[in-house]
Scaffold this motif. Structure first.
Motif, short mmCIF file in Angstrom:
data_model
loop_
_atom_site.label_atom_id
_atom_site.label_comp_id
_atom_site.label_asym_id
_atom_site.label_seq_id
_atom_site.Cartn_x
_atom_site.Cartn_y
_atom_site.Cartn_z
N ILE A 154 -13.16 -14.01 4.21
CA ILE A 154 -13.16 -12.57 4.47
C ILE A 154 -12.60 -11.85 3.24
CG2 ILE A 154 -12.87 -12.91 6.94
CD1 ILE A 154 -10.01 -11.83 6.56
N GLU A 155 -12.86 -10.55 3.17
CA GLU A 155 -12.42 -9.73 2.05
C GLU A 155 -11.46 -8.65 2.53
OE1 GLU A 155 -15.76 -8.09 0.04
OE2 GLU A 155 -16.72 -10.03 -0.35
N PHE A 156 -10.54 -8.27 1.65
CA PHE A 156 -9.67 -7.13 1.92
C PHE A 156 -9.21 -6.56 0.59
CE2 PHE A 156 -6.69 -10.55 1.29
CZ PHE A 156 -5.54 -9.96 0.77
N CYS A 157 -8.60 -5.38 0.65
CA CYS A 157 -8.12 -4.72 -0.56
C CYS A 157 -6.66 -4.32 -0.37
CB CYS A 157 -8.96 -3.48 -0.87
SG CYS A 157 -8.53 -2.65 -2.41
N THR A 158 -5.83 -4.63 -1.36
CA THR A 158 -4.42 -4.24 -1.28
C THR A 158 -4.27 -2.73 -1.45
OG1 THR A 158 -4.25 -4.87 -3.60
CG2 THR A 158 -3.42 -6.44 -1.99
N ALA A 159 -3.10 -2.23 -1.10
CA ALA A 159 -2.88 -0.78 -1.05
C ALA A 159 -2.32 -0.25 -2.38
CB ALA A 159 -1.92 -0.45 0.09
N ASP A 160 -2.21 1.08 -2.46
CA ASP A 160 -1.59 1.74 -3.60
C ASP A 160 -0.07 1.60 -3.52
OD1 ASP A 160 -4.11 2.68 -4.30
OD2 ASP A 160 -3.85 4.55 -3.18
N TYR A 161 0.60 2.01 -4.59
CA TYR A 161 2.06 2.14 -4.54
C TYR A 161 2.44 3.11 -3.42
CZ TYR A 161 2.78 -0.04 -9.16
OH TYR A 161 2.85 -0.91 -10.21
N SER A 162 3.51 2.79 -2.72
CA SER A 162 4.05 3.71 -1.73
C SER A 162 5.01 4.69 -2.41
CB SER A 162 4.82 2.92 -0.66
OG SER A 162 5.98 2.31 -1.24
N LYS A 163 5.51 5.64 -1.66
CA LYS A 163 6.50 6.58 -2.21
C LYS A 163 7.74 5.83 -2.70
CE LYS A 163 5.82 11.10 -0.05
NZ LYS A 163 6.46 12.13 0.80
N LEU A 164 8.12 4.77 -1.99
CA LEU A 164 9.28 3.98 -2.39
C LEU A 164 9.05 3.35 -3.75
CD1 LEU A 164 12.01 2.65 -1.82
CD2 LEU A 164 10.79 0.83 -0.61
N HIS A 165 7.88 2.77 -3.96
CA HIS A 165 7.57 2.15 -5.25
C HIS A 165 7.53 3.20 -6.35
CE1 HIS A 165 5.44 -0.87 -2.48
NE2 HIS A 165 6.55 -1.44 -2.90
N LEU A 166 6.94 4.37 -6.07
CA LEU A 166 6.87 5.43 -7.07
C LEU A 166 8.26 5.97 -7.40
CD1 LEU A 166 3.70 7.35 -5.90
CD2 LEU A 166 3.97 6.09 -8.03
N THR A 167 9.14 5.98 -6.43
CA THR A 167 10.52 6.40 -6.70
C THR A 167 11.21 5.43 -7.64
OG1 THR A 167 10.68 7.52 -4.55
CG2 THR A 167 12.75 6.94 -5.64
N GLN A 168 10.96 4.14 -7.46
CA GLN A 168 11.51 3.15 -8.39
C GLN A 168 10.96 3.37 -9.80
OE1 GLN A 168 10.59 -0.73 -6.80
NE2 GLN A 168 11.62 -0.32 -4.85
N LEU A 169 9.67 3.67 -9.88
CA LEU A 169 9.04 3.93 -11.18
C LEU A 169 9.61 5.21 -11.79
CD1 LEU A 169 6.78 2.49 -12.80
CD2 LEU A 169 5.17 4.11 -11.80
N MET A 170 9.83 6.21 -10.97
CA MET A 170 10.38 7.48 -11.44
C MET A 170 11.79 7.29 -12.01
SD MET A 170 10.98 10.99 -9.27
CE MET A 170 12.27 10.26 -8.24
#
Length: 376
Positions: A154-170
């Motif tokens: 089967i196939e699937f696609c992972t998600a984007d960064y969440s707000k939590l991940h973007l806060t870490q990046l910020m």
């Protein structure tokens, strides 16, 4: 339930997962090439009685994890000791040429109640398509495994960064942003044909378009947020926009208050570099209540207009004063149409430096300054 004994088959000597599988022979769990049937590895015995997983379901997908469950016949179910998971990234002809060739990930997990969580930023990347198949296995006293046939793929696609991940990046971006410098205009460079087309076909109004794929691979704004790119960085010695540009010899300059004021919201969008010493920060300006504002409110960390490390608008002595971070290159996305009559269009006197363009630029996944531990 998260799997306590889950590992990537290809591990380095210092892999954090090595201790988890120290009692397992890597040779005995190697999953070879297959055609959808049983494994042909000589170190794994075959036994049809073990139930074959079917009706596989993927849920709770994030940028670096997912839950997997399936159904199986009850016959010989109590003999299952392990699950083998064959996880492969789908081929992408536009993959980053600077990255090493992806190695198929073979996982072994102790049999635990389903669904189980597969998590690991060392083999899962955000916004990426994968294929997955599962085998059930029974470990024998001699260390070999009896295995079932492979499940369907089967196939699937992972998600984007969440707000939590973007806060870490910020927070990483804030650490290098530097002091704030005053500026007075936003500007956008393009070829003369762009401005001619805008005047002829769009009544002199620049229209938002989808953001390209530059920056972090997990950014939730790439290909999704519509806006218009502007710059605001100034030359240190003059306080004015630079004379050169990567994007075209014609430039529209607009008073900063036309785009950035108390009637707009400001969001952090991304932080990246392109295998160079320069680092870029993307911020988004959206008129309050606009479609762009609603999009960003759900996905991006919101910044205080007058108190943040990147771009500020403050009222001082009855006038709005604007400042930008000195030590990063700011890319500003404005989410609404912009009338060229708000500013002036003129030819720059400098050079067009194409090598500095960030159009569809890929982020350096090895940079410790602008990456977080959830895929790149």
């Amino acid at each position: 339930m998260e799997v306590p004994h889950l590992s990537q088959h290809i591990t380095s000597p210092n892999s954090p997962c090595e201790e988890m599988i120290k009692n397992l022979s890597l040779e005995s769990i190697q999953l070879c090439e297959r055609d959808g049937n049983k494994s042909q590895d000589s170190g794994i015995a075959e036994m049809e009685e073990l139930p074959v997983p079917h009706n596989i379901k993927i849920s709770n997908i994030t940028c670096d994890s997912f839950k997997i469950s399936w159904e199986m016949d009850s016959k010989s179910k109590d003999r299952i000791t392990h699950y083998f998971i064959d996880l492969n990234k789908k081929e992408n002809k536009n993959s980053n040429k600077f990255k090493h060739k992806d190695v198929p990930t073979k996982l072994v997990a102790k049999a635990v109640p389903l669904p189980m969580t597969v998590r690991g930023h060392w083999f899962l990347s955000p916004r990426t398509k994968y294929t997955v198949a599962v085998q059930t296995a029974s470990k024998q006293v001699d260390g070999d495994y009896v295995v079932s046939e492979w499940s369907e793929i089967i196939e699937f696609c992972t998600a984007d960064y969440s707000k939590l991940h973007l806060t870490q990046l910020m927070e990483k971006a804030e650490a290098i942003a530097g002091r704030m410098l005053k500026f007075s205009v936003f500007y956008r460079n393009q070829h003369k044909e762009y401005f001619d087309y805008t005047q002829t076909h769009h009544a002199n109004v620049m229209q938002p378009s989808p953001k390209d794929n530059s920056g972090s691979h997990g950014s939730p704004i790439s290909d999704k947020l519509e806006g218009i790119f502007f710059s605001c960085n100034t030359e240190f010695n003059t306080g004015k926009p630079p004379q050169d540009s990567p994007y075209g010899r014609y430039r529209v300059e607009l008073p900063a208050e036309k785009l950035f004021n108390p009637n707009t919201n400001l969001y952090f969008g991304d932080f990246y570099c392109m295998y160079t010493a320069y680092h870029y920060v993307i911020v988004v300006i959206a008129p309050v209540g606009s479609p762009g504002d609603e999009f960003c409110k759900q996905r991006l960390p919101q910044l205080n207009l007058s108190d943040n490390k990147f771009l500020t608008c403050t009222e001082e002595e009855g006038s709005l004063v604007f400042r930008h971070a000195q030590d990063v290159i700011l890319e500003v996305i404005y989410t609404d149409p912009v009338d060229l009559s708000w500013g002036t269009v003129a030819e720059i006197i400098g050079h067009q430096l194409m090598s500095l363009s960030t159009a569809n630029a890929k982020k350096d996944p090895s940079c410790k300054t602008c990456n977080i531990s959830v895929g790149r």
